[in-house]
Design an enzyme around this catalytic site. Structure first.
Site, PDB file in Angstrom:
ATOM      1  N   HIS A  59       1.187  -1.177  -0.024  1.00  0.00           N
ATOM      2  CA  HIS A  59      -0.015  -0.283   0.323  1.00  0.00           C
ATOM      3  C   HIS A  59       0.701   1.166  -0.015  1.00  0.00           C
ATOM      4  O   HIS A  59       1.409   1.221   1.294  1.00  0.00           O
ATOM      5  CB  HIS A  59      -0.586   0.065   1.612  1.00  0.00           C
ATOM      6  CG  HIS A  59      -1.637  -1.158   1.380  1.00  0.00           C
ATOM      7  ND1 HIS A  59      -3.305  -1.167   1.504  1.00  0.00           N
ATOM      8  CD2 HIS A  59      -1.390  -2.219   2.084  1.00  0.00           C
ATOM      9  CE1 HIS A  59      -3.841  -2.635   0.975  1.00  0.00           C
ATOM     10  NE2 HIS A  59      -2.668  -2.890   1.763  1.00  0.00           N
ATOM     11  N   ASN A  91      -7.947   0.215  -2.466  1.00  0.00           N
ATOM     12  CA  ASN A  91      -8.156   0.354  -1.262  1.00  0.00           C
ATOM     13  C   ASN A  91      -7.889   2.464  -1.298  1.00  0.00           C
ATOM     14  O   ASN A  91      -6.574   2.446  -0.373  1.00  0.00           O
ATOM     15  CB  ASN A  91      -8.358   0.062  -0.075  1.00  0.00           C
ATOM     16  CG  ASN A  91      -7.115  -0.741   0.623  1.00  0.00           C
ATOM     17  OD1 ASN A  91      -5.839  -0.406  -0.300  1.00  0.00           O
ATOM     18  ND2 ASN A  91      -6.496  -0.967   1.830  1.00  0.00           N
ATOM     19  N   ASP A 148      -8.970  -5.175  -1.945  1.00  0.00           N
ATOM     20  CA  ASP A 148      -8.287  -6.181  -1.059  1.00  0.00           C
ATOM     21  C   ASP A 148      -8.889  -5.141   0.551  1.00  0.00           C
ATOM     22  O   ASP A 148      -9.140  -3.683   0.584  1.00  0.00           O
ATOM     23  CB  ASP A 148      -6.965  -5.759  -0.451  1.00  0.00           C
ATOM     24  CG  ASP A 148      -5.753  -5.660   0.301  1.00  0.00           C
ATOM     25  OD1 ASP A 148      -5.290  -6.730   0.769  1.00  0.00           O
ATOM     26  OD2 ASP A 148      -5.221  -4.919   1.238  1.00  0.00           O
ATOM     27  N   HIS A 175      -8.968 -10.888  -0.891  1.00  0.00           N
ATOM     28  CA  HIS A 175      -8.410 -10.069   0.540  1.00  0.00           C
ATOM     29  C   HIS A 175      -9.925 -11.887   1.302  1.00  0.00           C
ATOM     30  O   HIS A 175     -11.318 -11.423   1.226  1.00  0.00           O
ATOM     31  CB  HIS A 175      -9.139  -9.060   0.789  1.00  0.00           C
ATOM     32  CG  HIS A 175      -8.552  -9.213   2.197  1.00  0.00           C
ATOM     33  ND1 HIS A 175      -7.457  -8.108   2.963  1.00  0.00           N
ATOM     34  CD2 HIS A 175     -10.336  -9.117   3.634  1.00  0.00           C
ATOM     35  CE1 HIS A 175      -8.568  -7.579   4.035  1.00  0.00           C
ATOM     36  NE2 HIS A 175      -9.246  -8.854   4.385  1.00  0.00           N
ATOM     37  N   ASN A 251      -4.945  -7.370  10.077  1.00  0.00           N
ATOM     38  CA  ASN A 251      -5.185  -7.427   8.938  1.00  0.00           C
ATOM     39  C   ASN A 251      -5.679  -9.228   7.822  1.00  0.00           C
ATOM     40  O   ASN A 251      -5.153  -8.106   6.713  1.00  0.00           O
ATOM     41  CB  ASN A 251      -6.982  -6.719   8.878  1.00  0.00           C
ATOM     42  CG  ASN A 251      -8.304  -7.311   8.608  1.00  0.00           C
ATOM     43  OD1 ASN A 251      -9.021  -8.346   8.283  1.00  0.00           O
ATOM     44  ND2 ASN A 251      -9.519  -6.721   7.025  1.00  0.00           N
ATOM     45  N   ASP A 278       2.562  -7.341   2.524  1.00  0.00           N
ATOM     46  CA  ASP A 278       1.254  -6.514   3.445  1.00  0.00           C
ATOM     47  C   ASP A 278       1.396  -5.035   4.205  1.00  0.00           C
ATOM     48  O   ASP A 278       0.372  -4.467   4.854  1.00  0.00           O
ATOM     49  CB  ASP A 278      -0.051  -7.015   4.053  1.00  0.00           C
ATOM     50  CG  ASP A 278      -1.334  -6.610   4.104  1.00  0.00           C
ATOM     51  OD1 ASP A 278      -1.381  -5.531   3.707  1.00  0.00           O
ATOM     52  OD2 ASP A 278      -2.087  -7.065   4.800  1.00  0.00           O
ATOM     53  N   HIS A 282       0.424   3.880   8.162  1.00  0.00           N
ATOM     54  CA  HIS A 282      -0.764   3.985   9.109  1.00  0.00           C
ATOM     55  C   HIS A 282       0.093   5.563   9.252  1.00  0.00           C
ATOM     56  O   HIS A 282       1.404   5.686  10.385  1.00  0.00           O
ATOM     57  CB  HIS A 282      -1.885   3.540   9.954  1.00  0.00           C
ATOM     58  CG  HIS A 282      -2.564   2.494   9.141  1.00  0.00           C
ATOM     59  ND1 HIS A 282      -3.561   2.945   8.365  1.00  0.00           N
ATOM     60  CD2 HIS A 282      -2.738   1.338   8.966  1.00  0.00           C
ATOM     61  CE1 HIS A 282      -4.130   2.348   8.324  1.00  0.00           C
ATOM     62  NE2 HIS A 282      -3.806   1.050   8.277  1.00  0.00           N
ATOM     63  N   PRO A 292      -5.849  -1.465  11.406  1.00  0.00           N
ATOM     64  CA  PRO A 292      -5.163  -2.286  11.006  1.00  0.00           C
ATOM     65  C   PRO A 292      -3.678  -2.374   9.937  1.00  0.00           C
ATOM     66  O   PRO A 292      -3.845  -1.738   8.907  1.00  0.00           O
ATOM     67  CB  PRO A 292      -5.936  -3.824  10.444  1.00  0.00           C
ATOM     68  CG  PRO A 292      -7.448  -2.619  10.068  1.00  0.00           C
ATOM     69  CD  PRO A 292      -7.351  -1.340  10.303  1.00  0.00           C
ATOM     70  N   GLY A 293      -3.229  -2.652   9.907  1.00  0.00           N
ATOM     71  CA  GLY A 293      -1.292  -2.687   9.410  1.00  0.00           C
ATOM     72  C   GLY A 293      -0.467  -2.228   9.816  1.00  0.00           C
ATOM     73  O   GLY A 293      -0.597  -1.596  10.940  1.00  0.00           O
TER      74      GLY A 293
END
Length: 393
Positions: A59, A91, A148, A175, A251, A278, A282, A292-293
């Protein structure tokens, strides 16, 4: 560029050779190679040269969430972690549901020049959970679709998307999460949607890639489908083989020791296709609010080398296959091996060098990592993309 005096390791094994890169590709591999006039020479004595890493699941948060990461900061993180190619999820804001948005992200990556990017397109238009007609209009260079961050709720919608994917040669990245069950039983949510999507892939003939597999039950269902000749590949993340009983929110969530053991057993048995990060940046406030992440590009090699090679005795060549060669095959790239004709993407690592993870040293914009303060082995010392140095310690 001429890379000298390194120990070469790729999916094919290891040897002592030099690497000569010209016009962006590996021109020769052998002993005593000479650089041409004006060609830089990189002395890699004491280091291991591997094909640069490829991340199937990243991401970069562009467009719309650049306060978390940008293509440039994400590319710097990738280069520092030994990556020269990443596959970005859709996303974003707006959701990447068309060729124009995808192309703008890929063009920005080319402008930055540190890491190539493929941009995925959403399975349903704008994540509406229903519309898949936009998939028929995708240009030929966009071959990967994903919802995703969530699962496609309706089986009929996913079936329709897979029919189009089979027709157009798209890869569906799943996902696996039954959104109606997530709040009740997240393990069941992953397991049920994994099984459903495997059956839909078998029925439609669509190529399916299962993202961030985390439970032993989902793993076994996927391996069973592969043994039966299913058109499916899958990835495992570094954090799902490192942690268990950990409350850092990702997640799918960190699982139990039995799940970790099953994933590692499959890796040691050479049954796992790929390791993907992944990488999910954030802000601190987002994490406090439950987003999440975790970021992962800058720690992935060290985490996997420490866990798999140091602790479990996996050959480094097998780790190279999961981090480079098979991801390249899944993406259809001319990368992942240190052989003449392949792209001149190389990472130099110091396997015996230990260090403590310090998020303040990260090149990416976000520092949301569960590895802060951990002592890891195996450090990326330099990254070369098509014969150009993109990172050096």
């Amino acid at each position: 560029m001429l890379i000298q005096h390194a120990r070469l390791v790729d999916a094919g094994g290891e040897r002592e050779d030099d690497i000569l890169i010209r016009d962006g590709r590996i021109a020769a591999v052998g002993e005593g190679l000479a650089a041409g006039e004006g060609e830089p020479v990189l002395d890699a004595a004491g280091l291991v040269a591997m094909p640069a890493f490829i991340d199937l699941h990243t991401h970069f948060r562009t467009p719309g969430f650049e306060h978390k990461e940008t293509v440039e900061t994400g590319s710097r993180a990738a280069a520092r972690g030994g990556y020269t190619f990443v596959n970005c999820m859709p996303n974003t804001n707006p959701v990447c549901s068309c060729g124009a948005i995808a192309q703008s992200v890929m063009d920005e990556a080319k402008r930055v020049g540190l890491c190539d990017v493929n941009q995925c397109v959403s399975i349903t238009k704008d994540f509406d959970g229903k519309t898949v007609s936009h998939l028929r209009a995708l240009p030929k260079n966009l071959r990967f679709i994903s919802e995703d961050g969530k699962g496609v709720r309706e089986s009929k919608v996913m079936y329709e998307a897979m029919c189009i994917a089979a027709e157009k040669g798209l890869t569906v990245m799943s996902h696996a999460e039954d959104m109606d069950l997530s709040a009740t039983d997240y393990r069941l949510a992953e397991n049920l949607e994994t099984a459903r999507n495997l059956y839909l892939s078998a029925s439609t003939g669509a190529k399916l890639h299962m993202c961030h597999v985390s439970t032993k039950e989902a793993l076994e269902d996927i391996l069973t489908a592969k043994r039966r000749g299913g058109n499916v590949t899958f990835e495992v993340t570094p954090h799902h083989i490192w942690f268990c009983h950990n409350e850092f929110r990702v997640n799918p969530p960190i699982r139990q020791q039995a799940d970790v053991d099953a994933l590692i057993r499959a890796m040691l048995a050479d049954e796992v296709d790929a390791i993907a990060t992944d990488h999910a940046p954030h802000t601190p406030q987002d994490k406090q609010n439950g987003a999440p992440g975790c970021v992962g590009l800058e720690t992935a090699f060290s985490v996997c080398y420490t866990k798999l090679c140091r602790q479990h005795g996996m050959p480094l060549s097998r780790l190279s296959r999961m981090m480079s060669r098979t991801p390249a095959q899944i993406m259809g790239l001319n990368k992942g091996l240190l052989q003449p004709g392949f792209d001149g993407d190389v990472v130099l690592v110091a396997p015996d060098e230990e260090y403590t993870v310090n998020p303040d040293e990260f090149a990416g914009k976000s520092h949301n990592t569960p590895y802060a303060g951990l002592r890891l082995a195996g450090r990326v010392r330099a990254t070369v993309k098509q014969g150009v140095l993109t990172y050096q310690m």
